[in-house]
Design a protein around this motif. Structure first.
Motif, short mmCIF file in Angstrom:
data_model
loop_
_atom_site.label_atom_id
_atom_site.label_comp_id
_atom_site.label_asym_id
_atom_site.label_seq_id
_atom_site.Cartn_x
_atom_site.Cartn_y
_atom_site.Cartn_z
N PRO A 1 5.09 -16.22 26.17
CA PRO A 1 5.19 -17.68 26.27
C PRO A 1 3.88 -18.37 26.60
CG PRO A 1 7.05 -16.63 27.36
CD PRO A 1 6.11 -15.53 26.97
N MET A 2 3.03 -17.75 27.43
CA MET A 2 1.77 -18.39 27.79
C MET A 2 0.85 -18.49 26.56
SD MET A 2 -0.70 -17.63 30.99
CE MET A 2 0.53 -18.46 32.01
N THR A 3 0.81 -17.43 25.75
CA THR A 3 0.00 -17.49 24.53
C THR A 3 0.55 -18.53 23.57
OG1 THR A 3 -0.51 -15.13 24.79
CG2 THR A 3 -0.94 -16.10 22.64
N THR A 4 1.86 -18.66 23.51
CA THR A 4 2.47 -19.68 22.66
C THR A 4 2.04 -21.08 23.10
OG1 THR A 4 4.39 -18.26 22.28
CG2 THR A 4 4.66 -20.59 21.80
N VAL A 5 2.10 -21.34 24.40
CA VAL A 5 1.69 -22.65 24.91
C VAL A 5 0.21 -22.88 24.66
CG1 VAL A 5 1.39 -24.02 27.02
CG2 VAL A 5 3.52 -22.77 26.64
N ASP A 6 -0.62 -21.87 24.93
CA ASP A 6 -2.07 -22.01 24.73
C ASP A 6 -2.40 -22.29 23.27
OD1 ASP A 6 -2.40 -21.55 27.39
OD2 ASP A 6 -3.02 -19.46 27.18
N THR A 7 -1.68 -21.63 22.35
CA THR A 7 -1.91 -21.86 20.93
C THR A 7 -1.64 -23.31 20.58
OG1 THR A 7 -1.34 -19.58 20.38
CG2 THR A 7 -1.19 -21.19 18.60
N ASN A 8 -0.56 -23.86 21.12
CA ASN A 8 -0.23 -25.26 20.85
C ASN A 8 -1.24 -26.22 21.49
OD1 ASN A 8 2.60 -25.71 19.41
ND2 ASN A 8 2.73 -23.84 20.62
N LEU A 9 -1.74 -25.88 22.68
CA LEU A 9 -2.75 -26.74 23.31
C LEU A 9 -4.04 -26.76 22.51
CD1 LEU A 9 -2.24 -25.80 27.08
CD2 LEU A 9 -1.57 -27.92 25.94
N ARG A 10 -4.43 -25.60 21.97
CA ARG A 10 -5.63 -25.56 21.13
C ARG A 10 -5.42 -26.36 19.85
NH1 ARG A 10 -5.55 -19.87 23.16
NH2 ARG A 10 -7.34 -19.68 24.57
N ALA A 11 -4.22 -26.23 19.28
CA ALA A 11 -3.93 -26.97 18.05
C ALA A 11 -3.92 -28.47 18.30
CB ALA A 11 -2.58 -26.52 17.49
N GLU A 12 -3.45 -28.88 19.47
CA GLU A 12 -3.36 -30.30 19.80
C GLU A 12 -4.72 -30.94 20.00
OE1 GLU A 12 -1.89 -34.06 20.88
OE2 GLU A 12 -0.82 -32.37 19.99
N SER A 13 -5.60 -30.24 20.77
CA SER A 13 -6.85 -30.88 21.20
C SER A 13 -8.08 -30.49 20.39
CB SER A 13 -7.11 -30.54 22.68
OG SER A 13 -7.39 -29.15 22.82
N GLY A 14 -8.05 -29.29 19.79
CA GLY A 14 -9.26 -28.80 19.13
C GLY A 14 -10.36 -28.44 20.11
N GLN A 15 -10.01 -28.28 21.39
CA GLN A 15 -10.97 -27.99 22.45
C GLN A 15 -10.59 -26.70 23.16
OE1 GLN A 15 -13.74 -29.84 23.11
NE2 GLN A 15 -13.19 -31.15 21.36
N PRO A 16 -11.55 -26.05 23.85
CA PRO A 16 -11.21 -24.85 24.61
C PRO A 16 -10.13 -25.14 25.65
CG PRO A 16 -13.59 -25.06 24.44
CD PRO A 16 -13.00 -26.33 23.90
N VAL A 17 -9.23 -24.22 25.83
CA VAL A 17 -8.18 -24.35 26.83
C VAL A 17 -8.76 -24.02 28.20
CG1 VAL A 17 -5.99 -23.38 27.65
CG2 VAL A 17 -6.31 -23.83 25.22
N MET A 18 -8.44 -24.86 29.19
CA MET A 18 -8.91 -24.64 30.55
C MET A 18 -7.75 -24.11 31.39
SD MET A 18 -11.90 -25.71 29.84
CE MET A 18 -12.93 -26.11 31.24
N SER A 19 -8.07 -23.30 32.40
CA SER A 19 -7.02 -22.72 33.22
C SER A 19 -7.53 -22.49 34.64
CB SER A 19 -6.54 -21.40 32.62
OG SER A 19 -7.51 -20.39 32.81
N PHE A 20 -6.67 -21.94 35.49
CA PHE A 20 -7.02 -21.71 36.89
C PHE A 20 -7.14 -20.23 37.23
CE2 PHE A 20 -4.53 -25.70 36.71
CZ PHE A 20 -5.56 -26.57 37.03
N GLY A 21 -7.24 -19.38 36.24
CA GLY A 21 -7.33 -17.95 36.48
C GLY A 21 -6.49 -17.19 35.48
N THR A 22 -6.74 -15.90 35.38
CA THR A 22 -6.03 -15.11 34.39
C THR A 22 -4.68 -14.62 34.93
OG1 THR A 22 -6.13 -13.17 32.95
CG2 THR A 22 -7.18 -12.98 35.11
N PRO A 23 -3.62 -14.64 34.07
CA PRO A 23 -2.33 -14.09 34.49
C PRO A 23 -2.19 -12.62 34.15
CG PRO A 23 -2.08 -15.16 32.37
CD PRO A 23 -3.54 -15.31 32.76
#
Length: 466
Positions: free
Chosen positions: A66-88
């Motif tokens: 699910p996290m990769t799915t969300v990240d894929t959509n965030l990249r598609a939405e913004s065209g920018q690197p995804v930012m986070s608070f640490g690795t899961p």
């Protein structure tokens, strides 16, 4: 009168009967409707091809979490690197290591014997920093991270617990300095915190070459992104952008680090000068250069470290696991015979008193905490943001609910957390028969899995003691 009462009872009986009949009808109808819905849904799932089958959504989550799915959509939405608070993603940790109890072969420490918890950073410095406990609050920046109230709460908690806090890669603040008994000023890869009057107020200077989220990467922020308060704090002129350099302009080659350390030591009158690094596979080479430069303290930022809003691709793909970095660094410092003058701090994914004491046993002099400190700060205040916003919205400078955060409560509960952790570390130290936290060593440990045994050079649980 009796007739009227009988009429009332009959009407009441009819109402009860109708209600019971109605409830029974609703129950039966509900079962029929539910059965029809389940039957229709199951039929669709079991009969329709995958390109039209809603169950494909489940199949997708099995192929892509699910996290990769969300990240894929965030990249598609913004065209920018995804930012986070640490690795899961899981990494080797301290969970595969346990303490060996002292009971007969060696005795545990009696309860009336005091356990020493003190930590001295910069053992050979002219002005060493002496702390009551070996748990420090790590660098978390004001402005591009925490709010003023959150920073004050952390500083006040550190003072109550007898430890130090760190300004992080943000600006020095006089109000934070006043609240902190022991204050570490981070000397970062930008122009602020360079004023000699600021540096002389530090109890320790930390030269920051990188942390887990940035690993020595540069960045630039437009001045318009900052409030007037932050422009003043960062000493930005109108139209001047905030630039974090990838490398130190004053250290054009590694051998120049020694000159910077000497200059800072002379300027501050001899407070400990530390160097903070992200832990790469060349960690021994980095450490050799730090020792050559004459640093008093080395801080390791391991792969499980978190940071405010850093590139996810860095968190998820860079840095040694914290336990691996610590063990390699401790072995290197032992080999170089510098433990009498160089202190070693470690951070990244350390979350429990057991983690903290295991880190000390494996060679750290002290530990630094960040994420778990924020969790303690938020105790009893989380639901000021939940369920509509993450609790951290109470702490960030840009948080929607930062004005709802109670600083005094946050400071009290973080100080309580630190005291509780140290008390539990005392208990475990008694359990291995020692009288000081710093005396707990690898001899008091064993591993319950082969990976932990190899990383920390420990005996496995099924092997006899030599």
């Amino acid at each position: 009168m009796l007739k009227r009462d009988n009429d009332v009872l009959r009407r009441a009986g009819k109402m009860v009967g109708l209600s019971t009949l109605g409830a029974a009808g609703i129950y039966v109808l509900g079962r029929l409707v539910f059965k029809r819905l389940v039957t229709q849904s199951a039929s669709k799932i079991l009969q329709e091809p995958y390109d039209r089958n809603i169950f494909e959504a489940y199949a997708m989550t099995k192929r892509m979490n699910p996290m990769t799915t969300v990240d894929t959509n965030l990249r598609a939405e913004s065209g920018q690197p995804v930012m986070s608070f640490g690795t899961p993603f899981p990494m080797p940790s301290f969970e595969g290591i346990r303490f060996s109890p002292a009971q007969l072969y060696r005795f545990s420490t009696p309860q009336d014997v005091e356990i020493d918890t003190a930590l001295v950073l910069g053992k050979k410095a002219a002005k060493p920093m002496k702390l009551d406990i070996p748990i420090l609050i790590t660098g978390m920046a004001f402005g591009n991270g925490l709010s003023k109230q959150a920073k004050l709460a952390a500083a006040e908690a550190a003072t109550l617990a007898g430890t130090a806090t760190n300004c992080g890669d943000g600006p020095f603040n006089a109000w934070e300095r006043a609240a902190a008994k022991h204050y570490i000023v981070q000397y970062g890869r930008t122009k602020f915190n360079r004023d000699p009057n600021i540096l002389r107020q530090a109890d320790m200077i930390e030269i920051q070459f990188g942390h887990c989220g940035w690993v020595g990467l540069g960045s630039k922020y437009a001045w318009r992104e900052f409030t007037p308060e932050l422009r003043k704090a960062f000493a930005l002129k109108r139209g001047e952008d905030l630039v974090y350099h990838a490398n130190f302009p004053e250290v054009p080659k590694p051998q120049d680090l020694g000159r910077l350390i000497t200059d800072l030591r002379n300027l501050t009158g001899g407070v400990p000068i530390g160097v903070k690094i992200t832990c790469g596979h060349d960690i021994e080479r980095d450490l050799a250069l730090i020792l050559e430069g004459g640093a008093d303290v080395i801080t390791l930022d391991g792969g499980q470290a978190t940071s405010h809003w850093s590139p996810e691709c860095i968190h998820d793909n860079f840095s040694l696991p914290t336990v691996s970095a610590l063990c390699r660094a401790a072995r290197f410092l032992d080999k170089e015979k510098v433990r009498d003058r160089v202190s070693l701090l470690v951070e990244g994914g350390l979350e429990t008193p057991g983690d903290f004491l295991k880190a000390l046993a494996l060679g750290a002099d002290g530990v630094e905490i960040g994420f778990v400190a924020l969790v303690a700060l938020l105790h009893n205040q989380e639901f000021k943001a939940l369920p509509y916003e993450p609790p951290a919205q109470l702490l960030w400078y840009t948080g929607r609910y930062k004005n709802k955060f109670n600083r005094k409560e946050g400071a009290k509960y973080l100080a309580n957390y630190l005291r509780a952790c140290v008390e539990e570390m005392r208990l475990m130290t008694r359990g291995v028969g020692k009288t000081a936290l710093r005396d707990v060593s690898a001899d008091d440990l064993f591993a319950i899995d082969e990976m932990s045994a190899k990383i920390a050079n420990l005996p496995l649980h099924y092997q006899s003691s030599p």
